[in-house]
Design an enzyme around this catalytic site. Structure first.
Site, mmCIF file in Angstrom:
data_model
loop_
_atom_site.group_PDB
_atom_site.id
_atom_site.type_symbol
_atom_site.label_atom_id
_atom_site.label_comp_id
_atom_site.label_asym_id
_atom_site.label_seq_id
_atom_site.Cartn_x
_atom_site.Cartn_y
_atom_site.Cartn_z
ATOM 1 N N GLU A 96 73.555 54.114 3.592
ATOM 2 C CA GLU A 96 73.459 55.470 4.132
ATOM 3 C C GLU A 96 72.830 55.427 5.527
ATOM 4 O OE1 GLU A 96 71.468 58.141 1.493
ATOM 5 O OE2 GLU A 96 72.998 57.997 -0.068
ATOM 6 N N HIS A 152 63.877 62.453 -1.531
ATOM 7 C CA HIS A 152 63.770 63.770 -0.898
ATOM 8 C C HIS A 152 62.669 64.617 -1.540
ATOM 9 C CE1 HIS A 152 67.097 63.771 1.998
ATOM 10 N NE2 HIS A 152 67.747 63.016 1.125
ATOM 11 N N ASP A 167 67.832 63.345 5.881
ATOM 12 C CA ASP A 167 69.170 62.949 6.313
ATOM 13 C C ASP A 167 69.344 63.527 7.713
ATOM 14 O OD1 ASP A 167 69.591 61.839 3.823
ATOM 15 O OD2 ASP A 167 70.548 63.625 3.014
#
Length: 262
Positions: free
Chosen positions: A230, A169, A176
């Protein structure tokens, strides 16, 4: 009698014309040796098959790329960010930030999903190292409060969150993302593995590559990525790289190893 004679004459004339036409067709017809048509058909099939093979080779060939390319930077639990570059960031309408170079493909992906009836929603984009430190420490402290030791708490948190300086990030190249329907119904458990089985999750897994994004932490690759599965976490690498990575079920780490060998 005269009428019958006239009709007979006309009939014979017509038959004569038909007969002459048929003879001419037979005489002037191009001669094709036996088996030639089959040979031509086989040749065409061979050429079509070769064309398909050539197209497949092109799609399977390793795209050109350098490990130093901005879109292939590797950041993760074992790869610390070398430099936090904020000059490439831009702020979106929702207040979140992304690298300005991925905003167009990101927007195109959102539009395509919307056309298929899926409203994608950004949950998290760029995070500064200081903000990541805050999140990481909060998660660690929460586990310590529940009775875990500091060492154990950090180990647990690292399974789903990275230490400050080691998060993708920080690059602005990752985010996300879920869809609005999921967000409306699972507010308390927004980032869940179950999202992979939803219509939105499946759409992303199928189409994100078309816009240059990959599922960064796929299932079954935890030992390589050092991060749990994820289905909401996507990373920009570029269209050609993304298609190759997803087609061959690779992680970014595995893909970069291939590039090293070229």
């Amino acid at each position: 009698m005269k009428l019958k004679k006239i009709i007979a004459t006309i009939t014979m004339s017509v038959l004569g014309v038909i007969l002459i036409y048929g003879i001419n067709r037979f005489v002037t017809r191009e001669y094709v040796p036996k088996g030639t048509k089959e040979a031509i058909a086989a040749k065409i099939n061979t050429l079509n098959e070769q064309e398909q093979i050539n197209e497949k080779k092109v799609s399977e060939s390793l795209p050109e790329g350098e490990l130093t390319d901005w879109n292939l930077v590797l950041v993760g639990p074992s790869h610390k960010l070398k430099e936090e570059a904020t000059e490439t960031l831009t702020t979106l309408d929702n207040g979140m930030m992304l690298d300005h170079r991925i905003v167009d493909p990101y927007s195109q992906m959102l539009i395509a999903a919307q056309e298929d009836g899926i409203d994608l929603m950004l949950v998290s984009g760029y995070r500064s190292i200081s903000y990541q430190e805050q999140i990481f420490n909060e998660n660690v402290n929460a586990l310590i409060y529940q009775g875990e030791s500091e060492v154990s708490a950090k180990k647990i948190v690292k399974q789903t969150s990275t230490e400050p300086g080691y998060s993708e990030h920080h690059t602005g190249l990752t985010f996300d993302i879920v869809d609005q329907d999921w967000s409306n119904n699972f507010t308390d458990n927004l980032l869940s593995e179950a999202y992979a089985e939803t219509r939105g999750g499946k759409w992303l897994a199928t189409h994100a590559r078309e816009y240059g994004f990959i599922l960064r932490y796929p299932k079954g690759k935890e030992e390589i990525t050092e991060i749990s599965f994820e289905p909401w976490h996507y990373r920009y690498v570029g269209i050609e790289h993304a298609k190759y990575i997803e087609a061959h079920q690779l992680t970014l780490e595995e893909y970069l190893d291939l590039l090293k060998e070229t």
